[in-house]
Every structure is written in structure tokens, then in C-alpha cells.
Design a protein around this motif. Structure first.
Motif, PDB file in Angstrom:
ATOM      1  N   GLU A   1       0.828  -1.205   0.000  1.00  8.51           N
ATOM      2  CA  GLU A   1       0.000   0.000   0.000  1.00  8.51           C
ATOM      3  C   GLU A   1       0.861   1.252   0.000  1.00  8.51           C
ATOM      4  O   GLU A   1       0.559   2.221  -0.701  1.00  8.51           O
ATOM      5  CB  GLU A   1      -0.949   0.005   1.203  1.00  8.51           C
ATOM      6  CG  GLU A   1      -2.121  -0.942   1.045  1.00  8.51           C
ATOM      7  CD  GLU A   1      -3.232  -0.630   2.038  1.00  8.51           C
ATOM      8  OE1 GLU A   1      -3.327   0.531   2.490  1.00  8.51           O
ATOM      9  OE2 GLU A   1      -4.008  -1.539   2.351  1.00  8.51           O
ATOM     10  N   VAL A   2       1.921   1.261   0.801  1.00  9.62           N
ATOM     11  CA  VAL A   2       2.818   2.419   0.813  1.00  9.62           C
ATOM     12  C   VAL A   2       3.469   2.592  -0.556  1.00  9.62           C
ATOM     13  O   VAL A   2       3.499   3.697  -1.111  1.00  9.62           O
ATOM     14  CB  VAL A   2       3.888   2.265   1.909  1.00  9.62           C
ATOM     15  CG1 VAL A   2       4.912   3.391   1.815  1.00  9.62           C
ATOM     16  CG2 VAL A   2       3.246   2.269   3.291  1.00  9.62           C
ATOM     17  N   ALA A   3       3.979   1.498  -1.118  1.00 12.06           N
ATOM     18  CA  ALA A   3       4.619   1.579  -2.432  1.00 12.06           C
ATOM     19  C   ALA A   3       3.626   2.025  -3.497  1.00 12.06           C
ATOM     20  O   ALA A   3       3.961   2.837  -4.380  1.00 12.06           O
ATOM     21  CB  ALA A   3       5.209   0.214  -2.799  1.00 12.06           C
ATOM     22  N   GLY A   4       2.393   1.527  -3.422  1.00  9.19           N
ATOM     23  CA  GLY A   4       1.389   1.922  -4.395  1.00  9.19           C
ATOM     24  C   GLY A   4       1.013   3.381  -4.291  1.00  9.19           C
ATOM     25  O   GLY A   4       0.802   4.062  -5.314  1.00  9.19           O
ATOM     26  N   LEU A   5       0.932   3.900  -3.066  1.00  6.83           N
ATOM     27  CA  LEU A   5       0.615   5.316  -2.876  1.00  6.83           C
ATOM     28  C   LEU A   5       1.709   6.201  -3.449  1.00  6.83           C
ATOM     29  O   LEU A   5       1.434   7.180  -4.157  1.00  6.83           O
ATOM     30  CB  LEU A   5       0.423   5.612  -1.384  1.00  6.83           C
ATOM     31  CG  LEU A   5       0.167   7.071  -1.007  1.00  6.83           C
ATOM     32  CD1 LEU A   5      -1.112   7.580  -1.647  1.00  6.83           C
ATOM     33  CD2 LEU A   5       0.106   7.222   0.517  1.00  6.83           C
ATOM     34  N   VAL A   6       2.964   5.851  -3.169  1.00  9.30           N
ATOM     35  CA  VAL A   6       4.083   6.637  -3.709  1.00  9.30           C
ATOM     36  C   VAL A   6       4.073   6.606  -5.233  1.00  9.30           C
ATOM     37  O   VAL A   6       4.242   7.642  -5.897  1.00  9.30           O
ATOM     38  CB  VAL A   6       5.427   6.110  -3.165  1.00  9.30           C
ATOM     39  CG1 VAL A   6       6.600   6.787  -3.878  1.00  9.30           C
ATOM     40  CG2 VAL A   6       5.521   6.345  -1.661  1.00  9.30           C
ATOM     41  N   ARG A   7       3.864   5.450  -5.803  1.00  7.49           N
ATOM     42  CA  ARG A   7       3.842   5.313  -7.260  1.00  7.49           C
ATOM     43  C   ARG A   7       2.706   6.151  -7.869  1.00  7.49           C
ATOM     44  O   ARG A   7       2.912   6.851  -8.876  1.00  7.49           O
ATOM     45  CB  ARG A   7       3.685   3.844  -7.637  1.00  7.49           C
ATOM     46  CG  ARG A   7       3.706   3.586  -9.141  1.00  7.49           C
ATOM     47  CD  ARG A   7       3.805   2.093  -9.447  1.00  7.49           C
ATOM     48  NE  ARG A   7       2.714   1.343  -8.827  1.00  7.49           N
ATOM     49  CZ  ARG A   7       2.868   0.545  -7.773  1.00  7.49           C
ATOM     50  NH1 ARG A   7       4.044   0.392  -7.201  1.00  7.49           N
ATOM     51  NH2 ARG A   7       1.832  -0.108  -7.259  1.00  7.49           N
ATOM     52  N   GLU A   8       1.537   6.086  -7.254  1.00 11.82           N
ATOM     53  CA  GLU A   8       0.393   6.855  -7.755  1.00 11.82           C
ATOM     54  C   GLU A   8       0.660   8.357  -7.702  1.00 11.82           C
ATOM     55  O   GLU A   8       0.351   9.093  -8.648  1.00 11.82           O
ATOM     56  CB  GLU A   8      -0.849   6.514  -6.929  1.00 11.82           C
ATOM     57  CG  GLU A   8      -2.109   7.247  -7.360  1.00 11.82           C
ATOM     58  CD  GLU A   8      -3.292   6.939  -6.463  1.00 11.82           C
ATOM     59  OE1 GLU A   8      -4.373   7.505  -6.714  1.00 11.82           O
ATOM     60  OE2 GLU A   8      -3.135   6.139  -5.510  1.00 11.82           O
ATOM     61  N   LEU A   9       1.256   8.816  -6.623  1.00 15.78           N
ATOM     62  CA  LEU A   9       1.538  10.244  -6.472  1.00 15.78           C
ATOM     63  C   LEU A   9       2.615  10.700  -7.452  1.00 15.78           C
ATOM     64  O   LEU A   9       2.519  11.786  -8.042  1.00 15.78           O
ATOM     65  CB  LEU A   9       1.962  10.541  -5.033  1.00 15.78           C
ATOM     66  CG  LEU A   9       0.857  10.400  -3.975  1.00 15.78           C
ATOM     67  CD1 LEU A   9       1.451  10.457  -2.573  1.00 15.78           C
ATOM     68  CD2 LEU A   9      -0.195  11.483  -4.153  1.00 15.78           C
ATOM     69  N   ARG A  10       3.646   9.896  -7.631  1.00 17.90           N
ATOM     70  CA  ARG A  10       4.718  10.271  -8.560  1.00 17.90           C
ATOM     71  C   ARG A  10       4.208  10.337  -9.994  1.00 17.90           C
ATOM     72  O   ARG A  10       4.593  11.231 -10.758  1.00 17.90           O
ATOM     73  CB  ARG A  10       5.875   9.283  -8.471  1.00 17.90           C
ATOM     74  CG  ARG A  10       6.625   9.305  -7.143  1.00 17.90           C
ATOM     75  CD  ARG A  10       7.968   8.615  -7.254  1.00 17.90           C
ATOM     76  NE  ARG A  10       8.892   9.385  -8.072  1.00 17.90           N
ATOM     77  CZ  ARG A  10      10.114   8.998  -8.404  1.00 17.90           C
ATOM     78  NH1 ARG A  10      10.547   7.812  -8.009  1.00 17.90           N
ATOM     79  NH2 ARG A  10      10.891   9.753  -9.129  1.00 17.90           N
ATOM     80  N   GLU A  11       3.339   9.397 -10.354  1.00 17.38           N
ATOM     81  CA  GLU A  11       2.833   9.369 -11.723  1.00 17.38           C
ATOM     82  C   GLU A  11       1.777  10.457 -11.969  1.00 17.38           C
ATOM     83  O   GLU A  11       1.641  10.945 -13.094  1.00 17.38           O
ATOM     84  CB  GLU A  11       2.235   7.993 -12.030  1.00 17.38           C
ATOM     85  CG  GLU A  11       3.273   6.881 -12.077  1.00 17.38           C
ATOM     86  CD  GLU A  11       2.633   5.501 -12.230  1.00 17.38           C
ATOM     87  OE1 GLU A  11       1.379   5.416 -12.152  1.00 17.38           O
ATOM     88  OE2 GLU A  11       3.384   4.517 -12.413  1.00 17.38           O
TER      89      GLU A  11
END
Length: 285
Positions: free
Chosen positions: A197-207
Motif C-alpha cells: 500500500e505504501v509503495a502503491g501510494l508513492v507510485r500513484e503520487l509520482r505518476e
């Protein structure tokens, strides 16, 4: 592996949990204090035979997957989870993910602050509890799906009603929150390197946000405290508040408390909102 201590620890923790704690019916013929062995085994996704052997100090060393299942089934807090791992001869690894369980004492604290708006945030800025005045000042987080309760996602990806980035905050305050939350999230990602979930949130925000990507790539991890904020509320206008953040270190959570200076127009505005806030939503779940 200390089989005897592990067996006693599992039995005592099992006897302290009621069926209602885990969503099971109590039944009229229950003689066992707490949960039955087969119920713990079912919740932990292991066989009843293997769990029984664990409590009888006869089982081989449990795997990390089994220990994780037992931790969930027995509702262990972080310190108890670590203790379980040490008893099993498998020192605990990184935390599986940010905790979303709010202690009852913290929920009670929120309800005892009728003149202050207060929210509890997980390590990833998800609002996991709020009081009645916070609902009146911002919104009813308990009525939102999980992804929409996340303040850092709201700040960078929207929606931004009436052009306001975050719940009526002034542009300067909302921008400061965005910078602070991005820095804190980088430190959170380091604490939970294996949490999807943490990795997915970071990825979503960066993209989805060039601004977040730029802040992320700066590698800043020292958030600056925001001591004062101004909300622009549609009913009572501008409200200047002091913002104090309390750390709940054992659960990696924060309590944000918004109060107005005594005798100020903002205090009167909060009082008007408090009068309209009849009930508290408590934990958002």
C-alpha cells in the motif's frame, strides 16, 4: 525457540480475546474463556492440530507466515508481535505496514475535545478517526471510502472543490502541508519497505503529480511543523487555528488538534460549528 513460553503466551492471549472482538458469535454453550483453539487456527489460516501442538509446546518452529497469521488472529499490538517472534526464535523483520487501529483511549480523547477539531492520521496520512468538530470543519471521513480519506492523495491529486486544495485551507497553508507530507512520506516508505500500500501510494503520487515527483526526488525527510492554519469555511468564513500534532509512537500515528485563540472571532466560529456538530463519527474503520 522457547516452546514453553510460546505455548503459555499463545494460550493467555487467546483467553483474553472475546468472540465479539473478532466478529464471532458467543453462543450459549461456550465454556472456554476467550476464543477456542479451533477459532484461532481458523483466523490464522493454520490447522487446528498444529495450533494445538503449539499450545502444548510440541510443535516445530512456526514460519514467519504462521507468526503473521497468529499476530492477526490474536490482535497483537506491535510489542506483542515482536515478543511472539522472539519466543519462536525468529526475530521480527520490518513492520508489515502502517497501523490503522486506533486505541480506544485516543477515541475517547477526541470526544473530550468539544471545542477542538481533532483527527487521527496513519503514517500515510489516511484519516482513521475524527471527532464531531473536525467533521463540521472538514467533512465526515467515516462516510468516505478509504482512498478518499487520504490527505496527501487529496492534496496532490484532488479533487479540489472551489479551487481549494485541501478542505478550505488557505493556498499557502495547503502548499506547506503538501511539502511537509511529501517529506514525511519518504521516511515512512523507508520504515515500511515491503508494504504494497505504501509503495502503491508513492507510485500513484509520482505518476499523477509533477510537484510530488519533484519533492520526492529532492530526498528531503525533515518535515517542518505547521503551527498555524487558516480554513475558509462556507458557513462561518475564515477560521484561524493553532495546529498541534501529537505522535502516537507505538502505532506510528499522529493526532492533529486544531484550536482557536481564546476570545478571538475564530473561537466563536468554532463554537458555532461545534453547536451544529451533534454526534461524533469516531473511528472511520
Amino acid at each position: 525457540m522457547d516452546r514453553r513460553e510460546l505455548a503459555d503466551f499463545l494460550r493467555i492471549r487467546r483467553e483474553r480475546i472475546t468472540p465479539a472482538d473478532v466478529g464471532l458469535p458467543a453462543g450459549s454453550r461456550r465454556r472456554t474463556p476467550g476464543l477456542r483453539r479451533e477459532e484461532v487456527a481458523q483466523l490464522a489460516f493454520i490447522s487446528t492440530e498444529y495450533y494445538t501442538r503449539l499450545e502444548q509446546a510440541r510443535a516445530p518452529r512456526p514460519s514467519r507466515e504462521v507468526l503473521a497469521g497468529l499476530s492477526r488472529a490474536l490482535r497483537l499490538v506491535d510489542a506483542e508481535r515482536d515478543h511472539l517472534h522472539y519466543l519462536a526464535g525468529a526475530p521480527p523483520g520490518p513492520r508489515p505496514g502502517p497501523s490503522r487501529e486506533v486505541r480506544q483511549s485516543i477515541l475517547d480523547l477526541l470526544d473530550r475535545l468539544p471545542q477542538a477539531a481533532a483527527i487521527v492520521m496513519s503514517a500515510t496520512y489516511e484519516v482513521i478517526a475524527s471527532n464531531a468538530l473536525a467533521t463540521a470543519l472538514m467533512e465526515d471521513f467515516s462516510a468516505l471510502p478509504r482512498r478518499d480519506r487520504n490527505l496527501i492523495r487529496r492534496a496532490f491529486l484532488g479533487p479540489h472543490p472551489q479551487g481549494r486544495r485541501l478542505y478550505g485551507l488557505s493556498d499557502a497553508d495547503a502548499d506547506a502541508f503538501a511539502r511537509t507530507s511529501a517529506r514525511r512520506l519518504r521516511a515512512v516508505a523507508a520504515r515500511y519497505p515491503d508494504d504494497p500500500e505504501v509503495a502503491g501510494l508513492v507510485r500513484e503520487l509520482r505518476e499523477g503529480s509533477e510537484e510530488f515527483a519533484r519533492l520526492w526526488d529532492s530526498h528531503d525527510v525533515c518535515p517542518r511543523p505547521i503551527l498555524c492554519k487558516t480554513f475558509h469555511h462556507p458557513l462561518v468564513g475564515a477560521i484561524g487555528v493553532n495546529c498541534d500534532v501529537l505522535d502516537i509512537t507505538d502505532r506510528d500515528q499522529q493526532v492533529a488538534i486544531y484550536t482557536a485563540t481564546p476570545g478571538s472571532p475564530s473561537e466563536e466560529a468554532l463554537r458555532l460549528l461545534s453547536a451544529a456538530a451533534v454526534t461524533s463519527p469516531g473511528a472511520t474503520g
